[in-house]
Design a protein around this motif. Structure first.
Motif, PDB file in Angstrom:
ATOM      1  N   ALA A   1      29.684  11.984  48.293  1.00 51.66           N
ATOM      2  CA  ALA A   1      28.970  13.231  48.585  1.00 51.66           C
ATOM      3  C   ALA A   1      28.847  14.114  47.349  1.00 51.66           C
TER       4      ALA A   1
ATOM      5  N   GLN B   1      28.138  19.921  51.721  1.00 51.08           N
ATOM      6  CA  GLN B   1      28.519  18.635  52.304  1.00 51.08           C
ATOM      7  C   GLN B   1      29.682  18.008  51.548  1.00 51.08           C
TER       8      GLN B   1
ATOM      9  N   THR C   1      33.289  17.141  53.177  1.00 49.88           N
ATOM     10  CA  THR C   1      33.761  15.759  53.119  1.00 49.88           C
ATOM     11  C   THR C   1      35.138  15.680  52.487  1.00 49.88           C
TER      12      THR C   1
ATOM     13  N   ASP D   1      24.957  15.950  58.537  1.00 51.14           N
ATOM     14  CA  ASP D   1      25.784  15.019  57.777  1.00 51.14           C
ATOM     15  C   ASP D   1      24.962  13.960  57.042  1.00 51.14           C
TER      16      ASP D   1
END
Length: 452
Positions: A139, A147, A151, A254
């Motif tokens: 990510a 994000q 993560t 996501d």
């Protein structure tokens, strides 16, 4: 961060792409995490590694533990549930994570050395560590900053292991839209570590487009079905077998590097050279576990020669009393040592180059040029070529200086060659040589691909 779950009534009605194998998985035997329970307590009380030297020392501890029964575990070929638990206990899975969530905050050049250390005694577990470190930080490369942060928090705070079902040689998984979700369907002949993972990276193409999407999903769900069919020559504990993906639903939030509002990719994230760093990063992962396996073979072979190899009695007047005095044995070991020392130096230099690119451009991704990305790829390609050549040379040649009895399965020297031979077929090194030839002769940077 939400994780994808299986939907029984997805837009494809549970259907799979034409030609998907439908064989049922066979029962699988697993190693027992309880065998490493003492290390959970030991390392839980120990100081968290803070420096490069401390991280390398921890990796050496892990390697020493794995060495005690590496030959037997290779022969038994059980799913490495216990070995992943050991990696979790050791904190090695967290080495690249941000310190604010409990990660080590180390750069990639340190991570590469840890992969190499573990691979010296267990190539499979070194490979799994390397793949996890790539996927757990993906990510950072293809996701938005938000994000990436979510993560890291999810993975580091839970100390989770990440596998991946992203084999480019197979047909892409199909991604369809369903309101605020995307839905993955497909089949991959190879995945890595998925069976023993907490999270799995999925990748596919959005239906009706040529746009790829990465997403990280929960592994334990009905829509991810592992066939447990990895029974190959080497790297037997990597769980690199086939996987079916059936109606795995993922929130648009996501979809790494995509806008959940517009359902479109962020061009400033996914259309720039920085977004193509995953490939050189993992190519250097490969080279480091090749190198680690070769160094492990050299160490194991040396120990065997010192204790078990007999001098050759039919020398025409130059008979030695010990194998360690044999000229040709000394010459071979010296040559192996010199070449692996050179590859190690090259790998370390390239590791620093990868770490430098991330350090210099992570906050200003758009400043990395295609030329800069290409130059890094060629540094990594050079390591891949020589690491492949030397690892194959050493792991096969070690039998020339250990003798016929060293081929016994109880000695286990063959596992080093089997491991290297298996993964060096991942992508033909001949194409790396060609790529480097065009760089040398024509000053051409390589076209970014799934393997470059």
């Amino acid at each position: 961060m939400a994780v994808g779950t299986n939907g029984t009534n997805g837009p494809n009605g549970g259907s799979l792409p034409k030609g998907t194998p439908l064989t049922e998985p066979s029962p699988v035997a697993e190693t027992d995490p309880a065998v490493y329970g003492e290390y959970e307590a030991k390392w839980g009380k120990a100081a968290f590694p803070a420096t490069e030297d401390e991280w390398i020392a921890r990796a050496k501890e892990v390697a020493d533990i794995l060495a005690t029964d590496a030959v037997q575990r290779d022969l038994e070929n059980k799913s490495p549930r216990a070995e992943i638990a050991l990696l979790k206990h050791s904190q090695l899975l967290r080495v690249l994570g941000p310190t604010k969530y409990g990660g080590g905050g180390q750069p990639w050049n340190v991570a590469y050395k840890l992969i190499r250390e573990v691979a010296k005694t267990d190539g499979s577990i070194g490979m799994l560590l390397g793949y996890h470190l790539l996927w757990s930080t993906s990510a950072n490369v293809v996701g938005t900053p938000e994000q990436a942060d979510r993560t890291h928090k999810l993975i580091i705070e839970n100390n989770w292991f990440v596998g991946g079902a992203v084999n480019p040689r197979d047909q892409d998984q199909v991604i369809t839209q369903d309101g605020d979700h995307i839905v993955f369907n497909g089949f991959k002949h190879f995945n890595t570590g998925g069976v023993v993972s907490d999270l799995t990276v999925l990748e596919g193409v959005l239906e009706g487009t040529e746009d790829h999407i990465f997403a990280i999903v929960e592994t334990k769900q009905p829509g991810i079905q592992f066939l447990h069919n990895w029974n190959n020559v080497g790297l037997r504990l990597t769980e690199s077998g086939s996987v079916r993906v059936i109606n795995v639903r993922v929130p648009w939030t996501d979809a790494l590097g995509w806008s959940a509002t517009d359902k479109k990719p962020f061009d400033e994230i996914l259309k720039i050279p920085f977004a193509r760093l995953l490939l050189p990063t993992i190519q250097l992962v490969f080279s480091n576990f090749y190198l680690g396996i070769a160094l492990g073979a050299l160490s194991a072979g040396s120990a065997y020669t010192r204790t078990s190899t007999r001098a050759w009695p039919y020398t025409g007047g130059d008979t030695k009393s010990a194998a360690t005095d044999e000229f040709y044995i000394l010459e071979r070991y010296g040559n192996f040592h010199a070449h692996l020392a050179a590859v190690t130096a090259l790998a370390d230099a390239s590791g620093l180059a990868v770490a430098s690119v991330y350090s210099n451009y992570s906050e200003n991704r758009s400043e990395l040029t295609w030329r800069g990305r290409g130059e890094l790829a060629e540094k990594v390609a050079a390591v891949k070529v020589v690491a492949t050549d030397e690892a194959l040379q050493v792991t096969a040649g070690i039998f020339e200086v250990t003798g016929a009895k060293a081929t016994s399965s109880k000695v286990g020297l063959d596992r080093f060659w089997r491991d290297v031979r298996t993964h060096t077929l991942h992508d033909p090194v001949a194409y790396k040589n060609r790529e480097l030839g065009r760089w040398q002769l024509l000053d051409e940077i390589p076209e970014p691909t799934w393997y470059t």
